[in-house]
Design an enzyme around this catalytic site. Structure first.
Site, PDB file in Angstrom:
ATOM      1  N   HIS A 109       0.801  -1.230   0.000  1.00 15.99           N
ATOM      2  CA  HIS A 109       0.000   0.000   0.000  1.00 15.99           C
ATOM      3  C   HIS A 109       0.837   1.285   0.000  1.00 15.99           C
ATOM      4  O   HIS A 109       0.543   2.234   0.723  1.00 15.99           O
ATOM      5  CB  HIS A 109      -0.937   0.015   1.205  1.00 15.99           C
ATOM      6  CG  HIS A 109      -2.029  -1.018   1.174  1.00 15.99           C
ATOM      7  ND1 HIS A 109      -2.568  -1.520   0.017  1.00 15.99           N
ATOM      8  CD2 HIS A 109      -2.694  -1.646   2.202  1.00 15.99           C
ATOM      9  CE1 HIS A 109      -3.517  -2.394   0.316  1.00 15.99           C
ATOM     10  NE2 HIS A 109      -3.605  -2.508   1.624  1.00 15.99           N
ATOM     11  N   HIS A 183      -9.794   2.389   0.429  1.00 16.91           N
ATOM     12  CA  HIS A 183      -9.690   1.282   1.388  1.00 16.91           C
ATOM     13  C   HIS A 183     -10.722   1.404   2.512  1.00 16.91           C
ATOM     14  O   HIS A 183     -10.383   1.222   3.692  1.00 16.91           O
ATOM     15  CB  HIS A 183      -8.262   1.237   1.947  1.00 16.91           C
ATOM     16  CG  HIS A 183      -7.801  -0.118   2.399  1.00 16.91           C
ATOM     17  ND1 HIS A 183      -8.419  -0.815   3.417  1.00 16.91           N
ATOM     18  CD2 HIS A 183      -6.793  -0.901   1.963  1.00 16.91           C
ATOM     19  CE1 HIS A 183      -7.777  -1.962   3.595  1.00 16.91           C
ATOM     20  NE2 HIS A 183      -6.790  -2.043   2.718  1.00 16.91           N
ATOM     21  N   GLU A 318     -11.599  -3.530  -2.729  1.00 19.47           N
ATOM     22  CA  GLU A 318     -10.639  -2.528  -3.203  1.00 19.47           C
ATOM     23  C   GLU A 318     -10.322  -2.759  -4.673  1.00 19.47           C
ATOM     24  O   GLU A 318      -9.480  -3.598  -5.010  1.00 19.47           O
ATOM     25  CB  GLU A 318      -9.342  -2.651  -2.401  1.00 19.47           C
ATOM     26  CG  GLU A 318      -9.510  -2.635  -0.901  1.00 19.47           C
ATOM     27  CD  GLU A 318      -8.386  -3.401  -0.196  1.00 19.47           C
ATOM     28  OE1 GLU A 318      -7.211  -3.097  -0.438  1.00 19.47           O
ATOM     29  OE2 GLU A 318      -8.683  -4.313   0.577  1.00 19.47           O
TER      30      GLU A 318
HETATM   31  C1  BGC Z   1      -4.666  -6.245   2.372  1.00 16.63           C
HETATM   32  C2  BGC Z   1      -4.470  -6.925   3.711  1.00 16.63           C
HETATM   33  C3  BGC Z   1      -3.965  -5.917   4.687  1.00 16.63           C
HETATM   34  C4  BGC Z   1      -4.964  -4.786   4.756  1.00 16.63           C
HETATM   35  C5  BGC Z   1      -4.580  -3.690   5.711  1.00 16.63           C
HETATM   36  C6  BGC Z   1      -5.646  -5.142   2.545  1.00 16.63           C
HETATM   37  O1  BGC Z   1      -5.821  -4.483   1.346  1.00 16.63           O
HETATM   38  O2  BGC Z   1      -5.086  -7.142   1.397  1.00 16.63           O
HETATM   39  O3  BGC Z   1      -3.600  -8.009   3.616  1.00 16.63           O
HETATM   40  O4  BGC Z   1      -3.784  -6.478   5.962  1.00 16.63           O
HETATM   41  O5  BGC Z   1      -5.146  -4.230   3.488  1.00 16.63           O
HETATM   42  O6  BGC Z   1      -3.329  -3.232   5.462  1.00 16.63           O
END
Ligand code: BGC
Length: 353
Positions: A109, A183, A318
């Site tokens: 991310h 998110h 997402e």
């Molecule tokens: C991911 C997870 C992660 C979460 C928070 C999601 O998009 O797929 O693995 O723990 O985001 O970071």
């Protein structure tokens, strides 16, 4: 009926004294969306249930200090690259790049100081039938290890058709990679578990993962597996099945394939229905994939607003490029070149049944 409105006010200051603002969007049908300039984070979405009772249907936190510390990306605008890049490494035009590794050996991310931790410039607007906010950010060359200065503009528009329409565009001055998403963690009842929510996901394949949660070689057909949501079923029905992929993700934490070649066609990726409130959420996108995450890694806590957050008390959908695309020539590209414009769209459509 009141006109759509977009109001901006101070929200607080970060620990380094940077001011942060909050915009509240309202439409004619009693939907309200709060967005803060830290991370373009959606902190609250109020929607009426089937009886007209409004509740907040996303996980949020009370204070800026809480958001500064948040590691779960609650409500955040995620970038430069949403999801994982294996080993934090990729190469482009024969040049190797090393990104910050903030998820075991992976980059996740956008890194430690991803777009969710940046303060965006916000400009609210309202029209006869919509209220919105334009968010702008310039990410410098080398930010979190990414090449190129990236200029990003995201527009969140709450319409009188009860949609939150989100348009993401970006340009660069050097070849780079981009994959932006939103998110939000939804619970359409406003509280409790999401295991009784019914989900339809219009996808026949996932990108199955290895024990680093990085896609392995082949796509996996969902037919005859717990991953099949092509006809609606509750999120909880098969979540604890002893399936290797569910064990690796501690539940659903997988990219569903929407298309195998990039195209601008907007399509309904998912529809979620919550039977006690009657609320329905549809997610439409032009992105090639959509990560379905059942908040498996969320610890139980009570936020400052008194809202209880639980493991599997929320879900994320997402829209995105496939995970680790920069290392996968077989996936729809996430490369952006100077002179091109990156563009993607995510629509949340709110309703009741
Ligand atoms: C991911 C997870 C992660 C979460 C928070 C999601 O998009 O797929 O693995 O723990 O985001 O970071």
């Amino acid at each position: 009926m009141t006109m759509p409105s977009a109001t901006i006010r101070a929200f607080g200051e970060l620990s380094d004294a940077t001011p942060v603002e909050k915009v509240t969007l309202k439409n004619r049908h009693h939907i309200e969306v709060d967005v803060i300039s830290l991370g373009g984070i959606i902190t609250r979405i109020l929607t009426p249930d089937a009886d007209g009772q409004s509740d907040n249907i996303v996980y949020g936190l009370e204070t800026l200090a809480d958001y500064e510390q948040d590691g779960a990306y609650l409500g955040a605008l995620v970038g430069r690259y949403a999801n994982r890049i294996s080993g934090g490494k990729f190469s482009l035009d024969g040049v190797d790049y090393a990104l910050a590794t903030n998820n075991g050996s992976n980059h996740l991310h956008g890194g430690e100081q991803g777009f969710n931790k940046k303060v965006w410039q916000m400009t609210p607007f309202a029209t006869q039938n919509s209220a919105g906010v334009i968010l702008k950010l310039v990410s410098p060359d080398g930010d979190q290890g990414y090449p190129g200065e990236l200029s990003v503009e995201v527009t969140y528009t709450l319409t009188d058709d009860n949609t939150l329409d989100m348009q993401f565009v970006a340009t660069t001055n050097k070849p780079t990679i981009v994959n932006l998403t939103q998110h939000s963690y939804f619970n359409l009842a406003g509280t409790g578990s999401v295991l009784d929510h019914e989900l339809q996901l219009n996808s026949q394949f996932i990108t199955p993962v290895d024990n680093n949660i990085i896609p392995c070689a082949e796509l996996m057909a969902v037919a005859d597996t717990p991953f099949d949501f092509t006809t609606p079923k509750t999120i909880g029905r098969d979540i604890d099945t002893q399936h290797e992929q569910l064990l690796l993700g501690s539940g659903y934490d997988h990219n569903y394939v929407l298309k195998t070649e990039a195209s601008p066609a907007l399509a309904e990726a998912a529809c979620v229905y919550e039977p006690t409130s009657g609320r329905v959420l549809k997610v439409l996108t032009d992105a090639p994939g959509i990560q379905f995450y059942t908040a498996n890694f969320l610890a139980a806590e009570t936020s400052g607003t008194g809202q209880e957050h639980h493991r599997r008390g929320a879900f994320c959908l997402e829209p995105q490029c496939f995970p680790d695309t920069p290392n996968r020539a077989d996936f729809p590209s996430a490369t952006l070149l100077p002179g091109e414009q990156y563009s993607t769209r995510i629509v949340y459509a709110f309703g009741v049944r």
